[in-house]
Each structure stands twice: as structure tokens, then as C-alpha cells.
Design a protein around this motif. Structure first.
Motif, PDB file in Angstrom:
ATOM      1  N   ILE A   1       0.843  -1.205   0.000  1.00 22.90           N
ATOM      2  CA  ILE A   1       0.000   0.000   0.000  1.00 22.90           C
ATOM      3  C   ILE A   1       0.874   1.250   0.000  1.00 22.90           C
ATOM      4  O   ILE A   1       0.605   2.235  -0.710  1.00 22.90           O
ATOM      5  CB  ILE A   1      -0.943  -0.014   1.212  1.00 22.90           C
ATOM      6  N   THR A   2       1.941   1.215   0.801  1.00 27.07           N
ATOM      7  CA  THR A   2       2.828   2.374   0.914  1.00 27.07           C
ATOM      8  C   THR A   2       3.547   2.636  -0.401  1.00 27.07           C
ATOM      9  O   THR A   2       3.695   3.793  -0.846  1.00 27.07           O
ATOM     10  CB  THR A   2       3.835   2.150   2.046  1.00 27.07           C
ATOM     11  N   ARG A   3       4.012   1.593  -1.086  1.00 27.13           N
ATOM     12  CA  ARG A   3       4.664   1.772  -2.381  1.00 27.13           C
ATOM     13  C   ARG A   3       3.692   2.358  -3.406  1.00 27.13           C
ATOM     14  O   ARG A   3       4.063   3.218  -4.210  1.00 27.13           O
ATOM     15  CB  ARG A   3       5.217   0.432  -2.877  1.00 27.13           C
ATOM     16  N   ARG A   4       2.468   1.870  -3.377  1.00 23.51           N
ATOM     17  CA  ARG A   4       1.457   2.408  -4.294  1.00 23.51           C
ATOM     18  C   ARG A   4       1.228   3.891  -4.014  1.00 23.51           C
ATOM     19  O   ARG A   4       1.092   4.706  -4.937  1.00 23.51           O
ATOM     20  CB  ARG A   4       0.161   1.612  -4.159  1.00 23.51           C
ATOM     21  N   ARG A   5       1.216   4.261  -2.724  1.00 20.98           N
ATOM     22  CA  ARG A   5       1.027   5.656  -2.348  1.00 20.98           C
ATOM     23  C   ARG A   5       2.165   6.518  -2.904  1.00 20.98           C
ATOM     24  O   ARG A   5       1.950   7.637  -3.393  1.00 20.98           O
ATOM     25  CB  ARG A   5       0.965   5.754  -0.826  1.00 20.98           C
ATOM     26  N   LEU A   6       3.407   6.010  -2.820  1.00 24.48           N
ATOM     27  CA  LEU A   6       4.542   6.767  -3.332  1.00 24.48           C
ATOM     28  C   LEU A   6       4.466   6.928  -4.851  1.00 24.48           C
ATOM     29  O   LEU A   6       4.756   8.004  -5.400  1.00 24.48           O
ATOM     30  CB  LEU A   6       5.845   6.057  -2.942  1.00 24.48           C
ATOM     31  N   ARG A   7       4.062   5.864  -5.530  1.00 25.09           N
ATOM     32  CA  ARG A   7       3.958   5.963  -6.989  1.00 25.09           C
ATOM     33  C   ARG A   7       2.862   6.950  -7.387  1.00 25.09           C
ATOM     34  O   ARG A   7       3.025   7.729  -8.328  1.00 25.09           O
ATOM     35  CB  ARG A   7       3.683   4.588  -7.592  1.00 25.09           C
ATOM     36  N   GLU A   8       1.743   6.905  -6.650  1.00 21.13           N
ATOM     37  CA  GLU A   8       0.644   7.827  -6.956  1.00 21.13           C
ATOM     38  C   GLU A   8       1.053   9.268  -6.707  1.00 21.13           C
ATOM     39  O   GLU A   8       0.518  10.200  -7.328  1.00 21.13           O
ATOM     40  CB  GLU A   8      -0.578   7.477  -6.097  1.00 21.13           C
ATOM     41  N   ALA A   9       2.036   9.454  -5.804  1.00 22.14           N
ATOM     42  CA  ALA A   9       2.518  10.812  -5.515  1.00 22.14           C
ATOM     43  C   ALA A   9       3.542  11.268  -6.549  1.00 22.14           C
ATOM     44  O   ALA A   9       4.083  12.380  -6.445  1.00 22.14           O
ATOM     45  CB  ALA A   9       3.129  10.860  -4.118  1.00 22.14           C
ATOM     46  N   GLY A  10       3.846  10.410  -7.524  1.00 21.05           N
ATOM     47  CA  GLY A  10       4.733  10.792  -8.612  1.00 21.05           C
ATOM     48  C   GLY A  10       6.170  10.365  -8.456  1.00 21.05           C
ATOM     49  O   GLY A  10       7.017  10.755  -9.272  1.00 21.05           O
TER      50      GLY A  10
END
Length: 861
Positions: free
Chosen positions: A771-780
């Protein structure tokens, strides 16, 4: 018969005896199937070492053995004053200590041999565990033999598991004889070796019996083999043999003659055929299997007469065991005698904390209750059912305990004594709570309260007020508990005083006050007054509150001391409760695999539903954090038990686990009306803010509205105020890395999210890390760390993950105390792990283990 293929085992025993002589005592487990030659090996060893002081005892193969039977047998070899101490003992721990003093007092090495531990009572197993812990510091060799083919004996398996973990313990497992060994034996006596090995499977006892009786006439069972030999005796010798089999203990010739009514010279015939052996003026069977085969072949009427005669013989002796007399009374069909001796044997077993034997004796007494005068039957039945219920409760066998308690309540209603009825209603309520039947629990408590509310002050009234007060709202509960304290002070009841003090302390803790002082004082009071069971209760409750309030470091001593206290006294249900709280600590510490391991190991035991629930509420979130698919099934079971139980804390913790499942799976539909309603419903009945606060925080994270609640402390209040960074700092200061990572993630800034990812990865919390990695990717972010690969290091020594951790720290030169602090384990647990590591690496010292570890690391590099 020649002792074949046992030389290396004799050499090993010699070596262990020499180690004991050098100052390092040893505990040796000699195992193997029935008839494999354990007794023959030990006899050969004894013959070869006359320099040792020998103390020998055997466990009784009767249905209900005498508590501490082997120690009682050894006592007569030691003589007074230990004989008197053993017979009169009411405190078994003092008795165990007294025996250790006997070992210290001897000159040279003492060899203690206990045979047939598979028939041992609980108190004997506890004594052996007690010896196993302490023998390394004494000039002693303890050798215990038992059959290992029966895996259903949970008590024996547990005791062996405990003893096997000590560095002083060794195990010798005797194999069957090879075809070559059987051929050598057959060559001496003539039978076809191939047929002989096929018939006996290489079992030495069977081989010996077949050789003695003749191959052609023997069917393929040891009973038939033994009886074929018995048939070759004269009538008088057979009568003596039957008497010895029924007596079921080493006996002098006079006793056997008195029972059989024949000339004692016929004992020589039994000895010549190898069916009885003379030793120290007594005759015994060389093997319990032989005795049982003879006993089971005695015709029923003859057996009853022999049991009756044996009973008369024993009743004329003041030192006779109540358990043995009860056994013979039942076998003789003498109801009046059974009612005399079985309850006394049960009370003796209770004093020795041999709960299983106590249950057997109470149930034996119940089978003969109709032999009592009609006017006494209800009172006797009530008493026996009550006794069995108490013993079963201490074994954590709550369904059986509940059945006996229900029967006791029926009889006490007939007797019309409100005090006795109230006591049994209270204890019956406890059974229902353990079985997760909250509604029945409340109904039974209400009835008990109605009986005692207006009764004169008494111990029972004080206990009812205590029990009713614990379950009331704080205002009403405080008043009832203070009434219980008043009565306890008036009548001098320290047990009630301690319980009420502790309960008032818990009310204070629920209201945000630091009232641990009252709870610890209650524990001290219980220990001062020898209230062992009450002390176990206090240990359990104090630790659970400390864990819930995240003060587990401060109260680590409660875990360490409490587990030792409950284990030593065989209070199984309380060890399971302590384990449930410990799982919660391990989960908070981020030791997720360790938490799962402990919970699942506890759940493999035979435990009550409420103890299972206490494991599940912390097992489920630990599995969820690891991404283990078993979490779904266990969560459903957790909810089922929590709803049946109805206790607020379990419902809240089940709801907390569900919210975490919803976040990690992305399925917010899991947070249904039931989960959301739990928070507001339990607000009014669960004053303790901790579980309530955690559920509120998780609902808030997931976007569900949460009513303001001023009672919630940090960190929950910080999370509900969206002060995620402050909350993360709070969790960091309290050593809870997963919770810190969650709040770092919600803080949202890049540095915090990267910190969250680092923490999740270090914990093996893959779902949250994803979930955290996905959050970082979504943040660009274009370059998101991939995370560690799954552990692939092969462990050539077969160490568990936790043992590998311990070995790593041994390599760093840490002491056991330092390792315990680093891994958040008790020092006792680390001691166990270090011993296991040394054994698996085949080394003798910590330094050697560190060198072996470094060598492996160098090769891997």
C-alpha cells in the motif's frame, strides 16, 4: 538373555554418570515401545555401576495411580525422616525441595531411576520437571523411562517437552533388534530366526517370551505368550501369581501367601520361570505388561475375591495408599469401601495438584453413591460432582467441568442450603463464561446475588458481592466491592480482600487512574497467605491490563514470574491467558511471526473457548499484517466466539481486526453496520478507553464518522485530531513499530511515507508495504524502493527463525539477558533457545556456537 545391540546406550549412561561425578548432573530420557528392553538396559547399567547410590521407583499401571507413587517408593529406600515427610506432605513443593536436599546430602553420585513414566500421575510428572530444571547443579543422574509409541498422553508430552529443552537433558531411544541380533538369540535356543523376527518384529520382550514358550505354540500377541508360560506352572504357583497381579505392587511373600492361601515355596516356581523376581525381600513382575496379562486373565469372580482380600490387607495398615484401596474397593464391588477411600484419595490428589487423578477418584465415588444411606446420597453426590468440577476446571476442561457443576447445582437445590447453592452457581457461571456463554453467565450470577443479597454476612456473601460488582457499572460495582471488603475485614478473609482490592484497582485503571498499586498489593496478599490460585488470577489480570495500557515493559516481571508460577503449579488455564496477552505484546513489538507462533502453539492445546478467543483477537491482526490468508477464517471464528461471550473488550478487538482487514484488502464493505455500531454500543459499557480508542482511530482513518470522545488518551486522541506525526512519535517512544509506521503513512509527507515503508519492510508486513509503495507511486515518485527479497538463507543446522536470531546475537557476544532485551523475550525463553542452538550445532559452549556461526557465514560469503 544376552543384552544385544545396547552397548552404545550403556556407554552413554556411563558417560552421563561420569559427568554427574564431575559436578554436572544429567537427566536422561530412555524411550522406546513396550517391551523394547528399557528395564533390561537399566538393570544392566545398575549392575555395572555399584559405585552409585541407587534410588528406584516405578509408576503404577492401574487405572488411577497413587500421586507421587515413584517418590513414595523411593522414600522407603531413603528411610526416615523422608518417609514421614513424604507421607504427611501437604505442600508438594516443600517435598520436592526436601528430595533435592537428599540428593545434596549423599556421598558420591546418586542415580535416580523412575520407570514407566507413561503411567505417571500429574504430580509425578511435575516432580520430574522440577528435578530436570535443577539436576545440573547436583551430583546426580536422573534416568526416566517411558513408552513413546502412544502420542495421546498430553501431560507426558508436555512434561517431556519441558525437560527436553534443558541443557542437562539427554534422550536415548532404543530401537528394535535387528534380524542378525534375533538370529543370534535364536541360535542359542533353536527356533527359526526368520519366523521369530517376523513374529516379534525384533521386540526383545516378545523374542524372549516366544523363546521361553516355544515358537510353534505361541500366537502373535504378548498376552498369549505370557499366558502360555503361566500355563506351565502348577496350580499353587498360579494362585500366587494371580495374587501378585491383583496386588499390583512389589509385595513380600507373606502378603502373597495371605491372598493366595498356599505354601510360599511355590514362589520359587514363579521365579524360576521368570514370571516373578525377588528383590529386597519383595516379589514383583519383571515387566508391567506381564502383570497386566496375568491380571486380565483372572476370572471375574476370582478377581473380585482377590481384590476384596487385598483391600482387607491394606486397610489393616495405616500407611496404605487411599488410591490403591479405592482401586481394590471398586474392583471388589465394595461400594461402602469405595465411598470411604475414593474421596480421601481425591483429596490427597488435590493436595498434590494431580487434577486428573482427583477427577478419576471423584468419578469412582459417584459410581458407588447409591451404596450410601438414602439420607446421605444427595449431599455426597453434590460434593463429588463439585470436587470433579473444580479439578477439571484447573485442567482447562470446561465442558466436562460444566457438566459436573450443573449436576452439583441440581443436588444443592434439593438440599436447600442457600450458601452451598450460591457457591456452585458462581462456579457454574465461570464455566459458562469460559465456554463463551455470556447470557448464562449473567443469569447464574443474578441468581447467586438474589440468594445472598439479604443473607447474614459470610464469606460466600462477600464473594457474591465481589463477583456481582466486577460485572456492574463503575458506580454500582464500586459500592458492591466496598461491601465485599467490609465483610472480608469483618470475618478475616484475605482471599476476598485481595480479589476486591484488585477489582477496585481495575475500575480505577478503566477510569484513567494509575491503580496498579492496588492490583500488585492483591497479588502480594495472595502469595503471603498461600493462595496460589488467587495469585495466578492476579498475575493474569495485571499482565493483561498492563499490555492493554501499553505498559508491558514496566510489568515484564509479571509475565516472567506469573508464567513460572502457573506452570509450576499446573494452572494450565492461566498459562493460556498469559500467553494470550503475550501474543499482544509480540504483535505490538512488531515480532509478528513470533506472535503467530505462540498463538497457534497455544491453540493446539486443549483449551477453553474463551482462552481460544484470547489468542484469536491478537492472532488475527498479526496474520493480517503478515498477509497470511488464514486470517480470514480465524477472523470469522473470532467474531463468533466474541458474540457468544458478549464481553465488550473482545467485541471491540474483533472490530479492530476487521477494520485492519478492510484497509489492507481495500474492501471497506467489511466495515459493516455491526462493526461501526460496536464503537458506540460499547462506549457505555466499556469504560476502559484503550480498545475503544483504537477502534475509533481505525474508523477515522477509513473515513467513517466518529463521535467525539474526551476520555480517549494519546495516541488515539492525537490520531483523531489528525496529528499523525505526534502520534507516530508516541508509538516510536513506546516501541510499537507497526503502529508508528501506520501513522507515518497517514502523516503523508515524503519523509514520513519513506519512513513508513522502511518500517513495514523491516517487519515483513508486506500488505502494508505494498500500500505504501502504491502511495509513493501515486505521488509521482519514479524510483520506489523494491523492498527486501524473501529470506533465502538455508539453515543447515535446522534452526527455527527465532533460534537463528539468537545465534546471530550469540555471535555478537551478547549475554542471555541482553539477548532477551533485544528480542523482547523472557530470559528463561532465551535460555531455552540457547540450549536448543547448542544441541543442534553439536557444540558445548556459546563460544563454540559463535565460531560455528562465523564459519558458516564465511562459507556463505
Amino acid at each position: 538373555m544376552e543384552l544385544l545391540e545396547r552397548e552404545r546406550f550403556l556407554d552413554a549412561l556411563w558417560g552421563y554418570a561420569d559427568e554427574a561425578a564431575a559436578g554436572t548432573g544429567r537427566f536422561v530420557l530412555v524411550t522406546g515401545e513396550a517391551g523394547i528392553g528399557k528395564t533390561s538396559l537399566l538393570e544392566s547399567f545398575r549392575d555395572s555401576r555399584p559405585d552409585l547410590r541407587w534410588l528406584t521407583g516405578g509408576c503404577d499401571g492401574t487405572a488411577t495411580p497413587q500421586p507421587l507413587g515413584p517418590l513414595q517408593e523411593i522414600a522407603h529406600q531413603l528411610g526416615d525422616p523422608f518417609v514421614t515427610a513424604c507421607h504427611d506432605a501437604e505442600d508438594r513443593f516443600a517435598l520436592f525441595t526436601s528430595f533435592l536436599d537428599q540428593l545434596d546430602a549423599g556421598t558420591g553420585v546418586t542415580a535416580v531411576v523412575v520407570e514407566d513414566a507413561h503411567w505417571s500421575d500429574e504430580a509425578t510428572l511435575d516432580w520430574l520437571v522440577h528435578l530436570g530444571r535443577r539436576v545440573s547443579r547436583r551430583p546426580a543422574l536422573v534416568v526416566v523411562s517411558y513408552r513413546d509409541e502412544d502420542t495421546s498422553n498430553d501431560k507426558l508430552r508436555k512434561a517431556v517437552g519441558l525437560v527436553a529443552g534443558y541443557q542437562s537433558t539427554a534422550r536415548l531411544t532404543l530401537p528394535r533388534l535387528s534380524p542378525e541380533a534375533v538370529r543370534r538369540l535364536a541360535r542359542e535356543r533353536g527356533p527359526d530366526a526368520v519366523r521369530l523376527h517376523a513374529l516379534t518384529g525384533g521386540n526383545p520382550l516378545y523374542v524372549n517370551e516366544v523363546l521361553a514358550a516355544g515358537l510353534d505354540a505361541v500366537p502373535p500377541t504378548v498376552a498369549d505368550v505370557v499366558l502360555a508360560r503361566v500355563a506351565g506352572l502348577g496350580a499353587e504357583a498360579q494362585a500366587l501369581l494371580r495374587a501378585a497381579a491383583v496386588l499390583a505392587a512389589p509385595a513380600p511373600a507373606d502378603d502373597l501367601v495371605a491372598l493366595a492361601g498356599v505354601d510360599p515355596h511355590h514362589l520359587d516356581e514363579c521365579a524360576e520361570r521368570g514370571l516373578l523376581a525377588a528383590e529386597s525381600g519383595c516379589y514383583r513382575f519383571p515387566h508391567e505388561l506381564t502383570r497386566r496379562a496375568v491380571e486380565e486373565a483372572v476370572p471375574d469372580r476370582m478377581a473380585a475375591d482377590l481384590h476384596a482380600a487385598t483391600l482387607r490387607l491394606l486397610e489393616d495398615r495405616t500407611e496404605s495408599s487411599e488410591a490403591r484401596m479405592a482401586h481394590h474397593a471398586e474392583a471388589a464391588g465394595d461400594g461402602a469401601a469405595a465411598l470411604r477411600h475414593a474421596p480421601a484419595a481425591a483429596r490427597r490428589a488435590e493436595a498434590m495438584q494431580s487434577h486428573r487423578e482427583a477427577v478419576a477418584q471423584y468419578e469412582r465415588a459417584l459410581r458407588f453413591v447409591d451404596a450410601a444411606p438414602a439420607s446421605d446420597r444427595a449431599a455426597l453426590a453434590a460434593s463429588f460432582h463439585e470436587g470433579a468440577a473444580e479439578a477439571l476446571a484447573l485442567m482447562d476442561h470446561w465442558e466436562e467441568s460444566s457438566a459436573h457443576r450443573e449436576a452439583a447445582v441440581v443436588f444443592f437445590r434439593q438440599l436447600g442450603d442457600p450458601v452451598e447453592l450460591s457457591r456452585n452457581l458462581r462456579r457454574y457461571a465461570v464455566c459458562q463464561w469460559r465456554l463463551c456463554d455470556g447470557a448464562a453467565y449473567e443469569t447464574l450470577h443474578e441468581e447467586a446475588y438474589a440468594l445472598m443479597r439479604d443473607a447474614p454476612d459470610s464469606w460466600e456473601k462477600a464473594m457474591v458481592f465481589y463477583g456481582h460488582g466486577v460485572n456492574a457499572d463503575p458506580e454500582r460495582g464500586t459500592a458492591l466491592l466496598n461491601d465485599a471488603l467490609r465483610i472480608a475485614g469483618k470475618i478475616g478473609a484475605p482471599d476476598v480482600t485481595g480479589l476486591a482490592l484488585a477489582a477496585l484497582g481495575y475500575f480505577g485503571l478503566n477510569l484513567g487512574k494509575d491503580e496498579f498499586g492496588s492490583t500488585v498489593r492483591a497479588l502480594e496478599l495472595a502469595r503471603e497467605h498461600g493462595l496460589d490460585l488467587h495469585a495466578a488470577t492476579h498475575y493474569t489480570n495485571i499482565y493483561q491490563y498492563a499490555v492493554d495500557l501499553l505498559r508491558f515493559d514496566e510489568f515484564e516481571w509479571v509475565w516472567t514470574d506469573g508464567l513460572a508460577w502457573c506452570t509450576d503449579r499446573d494452572f494450565l488455564t492461566y498459562t493460556y491467558c498469559l500467553n494470550g496477552a503475550r501474543v499482544q505484546v509480540l504483535m505490538r513489538r512488531g515480532l509478528l511471526a513470533e506472535a503467530v507462533e505462540l498463538a497457534l502453539a497455544t491453540m493446539q492445546q486443549r483449551i477453553s473457548p474463551v482462552n481460544r478467543l484470547s489468542q484469536l483477537v491478537n492472532l488475527v491482526p498479526s496474520l493480517l499484517r503478515l498477509g497470511d490468508p488464514r486470517a480470514t477464517t480465524y477472523l470469522a471464528e473470532c467474531w463468533d466466539l466474541a458474540r457468544r461471550d458478549g464481553e465488550a473488550d473482545y467485541l471491540l478487538k474483533s472490530a479492530i481486526a476487521t477494520t485492519q482487514a478492510a484497509w489492507l484488502s481495500g474492501d471497506e464493505s467489511l466495515v459493516d453496520d455491526v462493526v461501526r455500531a460496536t464503537l458506540d454500543r460499547e462506549r457505555d459499557v466499556a469504560p476502559c478507553p484503550w480498545s475503544r480508542g483504537e477502534l475509533a482511530a481505525w474508523l477515522h482513518r477509513l473515513g467513517f464518522p466518529v463521535r467525539p470522545d474526551r476520555a480517549l488518551p494519546a495516541p488515539w486522541s492525537l490520531e483523531l485530531a489528525d496529528d499523525w506525526s505526534a502520534a507516530a512519535r508516541w508509538w516510536h517512544e513506546h516501541g510499537c513499530p507497526y503502529e508508528e509506521a501506520v501513522d507515518q503513512l497517514w502523516a503523508g509527507d515524503p519523509a514520513s511515507v519513506h519512513r513508513a515503508l522502511q518500517l513495514f519492510d523491516s517487519l515483513g508486513a508486506e500488505p502494508a508495504a505494498a500500500i505504501t509503495r502504491r502511495r509513493l507511486r501515486e505521488a509521482g515518485e519514479l524510483s520506489v524502493p523494491r523492498g527486501p527479497r524473501r529470506a533465502t538463507r538455508a539453515n543447515a543446522h535446522g534452526l527455527t527463525p527465532r533460534q537463528a536470531d539468537v545465534l546471530d546475537l550469540l555471535g555478537d557476544g551478547l549475554t542471555n539477558k541482553e539477548i532477551a532485551q533485544r528480542l523482547f523475550l523472557s530470559e528463561r525463553t532465551v535460555d531455552h533457545h540457547v540450549g536448543a542452538v547448542l544441541t543442534k550445532l553439536g557444540v558445548q559452549s556459546r563460544g563454540e556456537a559463535a565460531l560455528a556461526h562465523q564459519s558458516s557465514a564465511d562459507r556463505a560469503g
